[in-house]
Design a protein around this motif. Structure first.
Motif, PDB file in Angstrom:
ATOM      1  N   VAL A   1      33.243  52.333  19.179  1.00 26.67           N
ATOM      2  CA  VAL A   1      32.124  53.171  18.821  1.00 26.67           C
ATOM      3  C   VAL A   1      31.912  52.994  17.264  1.00 26.67           C
TER       4      VAL A   1
ATOM      5  N   GLN B   1      26.491  52.554  23.503  1.00 24.85           N
ATOM      6  CA  GLN B   1      27.066  53.271  24.622  1.00 24.85           C
ATOM      7  C   GLN B   1      27.264  51.978  25.793  1.00 24.85           C
TER       8      GLN B   1
ATOM      9  N   TYR C   1      30.718  50.945  26.842  1.00 26.33           N
ATOM     10  CA  TYR C   1      31.179  51.751  27.995  1.00 26.33           C
ATOM     11  C   TYR C   1      31.702  53.105  27.181  1.00 26.33           C
ATOM     12  N   ARG C   2      31.403  53.531  26.300  1.00 27.02           N
ATOM     13  CA  ARG C   2      31.982  54.776  25.730  1.00 27.02           C
ATOM     14  C   ARG C   2      30.898  55.895  25.270  1.00 27.02           C
ATOM     15  N   ALA C   3      30.246  56.118  26.413  1.00 21.78           N
ATOM     16  CA  ALA C   3      29.021  57.112  26.289  1.00 21.78           C
ATOM     17  C   ALA C   3      29.287  58.532  25.616  1.00 21.78           C
TER      18      ALA C   3
ATOM     19  N   THR D   1      29.873  58.206  21.844  1.00 26.68           N
ATOM     20  CA  THR D   1      28.845  57.489  21.312  1.00 26.68           C
ATOM     21  C   THR D   1      27.927  58.743  20.942  1.00 26.68           C
ATOM     22  N   TYR D   2      27.687  59.421  21.904  1.00 24.06           N
ATOM     23  CA  TYR D   2      26.702  60.599  21.748  1.00 24.06           C
ATOM     24  C   TYR D   2      27.505  61.794  20.930  1.00 24.06           C
TER      25      TYR D   2
END
Ligand SMILES: Nc1ncnc2c1ncn2[C@@H]1O[C@H](COP(=O)(O)OP(=O)(O)OP(=O)(O)O)[C@@H](O)[C@H]1O
Ligand SMILES: [Mg+2]
Lengths: 250, 227
Positions: B10, B181, B185-187, B190-191
């Motif tokens: 990220v 994300q 695939y690192r949601a 990320t958020y």
């Protein structure tokens, strides 16, 4: 029918048979008086008798229903009146000083001369210093209103009006909001102003002051001029209403 | 359940985050300046002598305050498109945010104007100032000073709300996060990063408003007392 007294040739303010109602409430019921140049007129009377309303009509803060008001050559009753020219000739000071709280005393005073009369800033500042000195606040130019006492604020408000060099000054109970110790300093400023020849109309509750300073006293009662005469009339009222009013010590 | 956080992928995308944050800030900046001015004008309009102007300003405020921001954005987006105008998503976003915050600003400034004592205006009238001069010199700044905290909050809120413009693909912070994300695939990570960016932007804006207050309200700077 109302018979108006003949106009005084040198009247700065003339009211003739002025009528004014707020809705159903008749507040001025044929008010007539005039204020000759260089004189002081004191308006006295009970609460609700229409004193403030009469004063406010002179500066067109209220429009009248009937009658005639002339101020420095302006026909105030005329809907086509140039309001801003009238107000350049008339200074008005209220009970609640209404200094602009976000401006310094100097800015309060220079605002109208620069914005309305187009005075250069330096000139306006010189004038501010001059009028402030006149009211004994020469050292408060850079203060903000909240840093002054009530009496000082009221004197600053008078100075602000004077900076516009009005031809007539109106005062509406300018000492009523003040502690007794502070009224004196304001009244002395008004006295000095009277001595300098300023034409003035003042609504006041200070009977002693009215007696000392006024050339003429107008006693209002129920929206009418009930009695009118030199200040000496306060000592010898001819109507029972004035006698009662003076006697009640108001 | 163990929390397994990995920020590596990220954080590699930091230039994109920065671009997004910058656009968010620009959107908020434009909406604050233009919307703030619009709100000031409409607040004065609500006190106009002319009923039609009062009514117009009222309709504007009520229309905005009673519909969701996202719907307003779509209305501007599709509305302009159906009229044949082709604007970028960013322009549409800026426009919609401006219109939105302008309405809320109107109400806040109006409260400030209502708090100005009548006597202030009469004193100014007695000094022969014009209506425009009275607004400019006597009424507007004290009115704004009184509601300044509310205005600040409103503009910060607008900056945060600008995240919904990601829905029309304005590439601001949240839109950037959506791409990242789905790439990484690192949601959650990320958020988290995006949330921290928003926090930083909020502080930045509040700092800006504080600095501006020093310029706008010299009395307050000198005396420290509320009006
Ligand atoms: N804007 C207004 N709307 C309705 N009624 C008013 C308004 N202004 C004054 N009045 C009423 O008119 C009457 C006269 O008011 P005015 O203020 O002229 O009296 P006053 O003689 O100055 O009294 P005081 O000594 O209390 O100041 C009062 O009954 C007052 O309530
Ligand atoms: Mg009164």
């Amino acid at each position: 029918m109302h018979t108006s007294p003949p106009a005084t040739p040198d009247a700065v303010v003339t009211l003739r048979d002025v009528h004014k109602s707020f809705g159903p409430l008749k507040v001025l019921d044929g008010v007539s008086f005039e204020v000759p140049r260089g004189t002081v007129t004191a308006i006295i009377g009970r609460s609700g008798s229409g004193k403030s309303t009469a004063l406010r009509c002179i500066d067109r803060f209220e429009t009248i229903d009937r009658g005639e008001i002339r101020v420095c050559g302006h026909a105030v009753h005329d809907p086509a009146l140039d309001l801003r020219r009238l107000r350049q000739d008339v200074g008005i000071v209220f009970q609640s000083y209404n200094l602009f709280p976000h401006l310094t005393i100097e800015e309060n005073i220079t605002l109208a001369p620069t914005a309305v009369k187009g005075l250069a800033r330096a000139e306006a500042r010189a004038r501010a210093a001059e009028v402030l000195a006149k009211v004994g606040l020469g050292d408060k130019l850079q203060a903000y209103p909240e840093q002054l006492s009530g009496g000082q604020q009221q004197r600053a408000a008078i100075a602000r009006s004077l900076a516009m060099q009005p031809k007539v000054m109106l005062f509406d109970e300018v000492t009523s909001a003040l502690d007794p110790e502070l009224t004196g300093e304001v009244l002395r400023v008004i006295e000095a102003l009277a001595a300098s020849g300023m034409t003035m109309v003042m609504v006041t509750h200070e009977m002693g002051f009215a007696r000392g300073i006024a050339d003429e006293v107008v006693f209002m009662h129920r929206g009418r001029v009930h009695e009118r005469g030199p200040a000496a009339m306060l000592a010898a009222p001819t109507t029972p209403e004035l006698a009662q009013f003076v006697g009640s010590g108001l | 359940m163990a929390l397994n956080l990995d920020f590596g992928a990220v954080l590699e995308r930091w230039p994109s985050f920065l671009d997004g944050a910058l656009l968010t800030l620009q959107l908020a900046g434009v909406a604050t300046v233009v919307g703030g001015a619009l709100g000031g004008v409409a607040a004065i309009g609500r006190r106009s002598r002319y009923p039609a102007i009062r009514r117009l300003c009222e309709v504007y405020v009520e229309a905005i305050r009673n519909t969701p921001l996202l719907v307003q954005i779509f209305l501007v987006y599709f509305g302009l498109a159906s009229l044949g105008f082709k604007f970028s998503a960013v322009t549409v976003a800026a426009l919609a945010l401006t219109i939105n915050v302008g309405a809320y600003t109107t109400e806040i400034v109006r409260a400030g104007l209502d708090a100005i004592p009548r006597g202030q205006i009469e004193a100014a009238e007695g000094l022969a100032l014009t209506r425009a001069q009275i607004y400019r010199h006597v009424v507007l700044l004290p009115a704004i000073e009184r509601v300044y905290p509310a205005l600040t909050s409103q503009f910060v809120l607008l900056m945060l709300a600008s995240s919904v413009t990601s829905q029309i693909s304005a590439e601001e912070l949240t839109a950037v996060a959506n791409y990242i994300q789905s790439d990484t695939y690192r949601a959650f990570e990320t958020y988290i990063v995006v949330a921290l960016f928003y926090v930083a932007l909020s502080f930045l804006m509040r700092g800006g408003f504080w600095a501006l207050s020093l310029v706008l309200f010299p009395r307050r700077r000198r005396l420290g007392t509320p009006l």
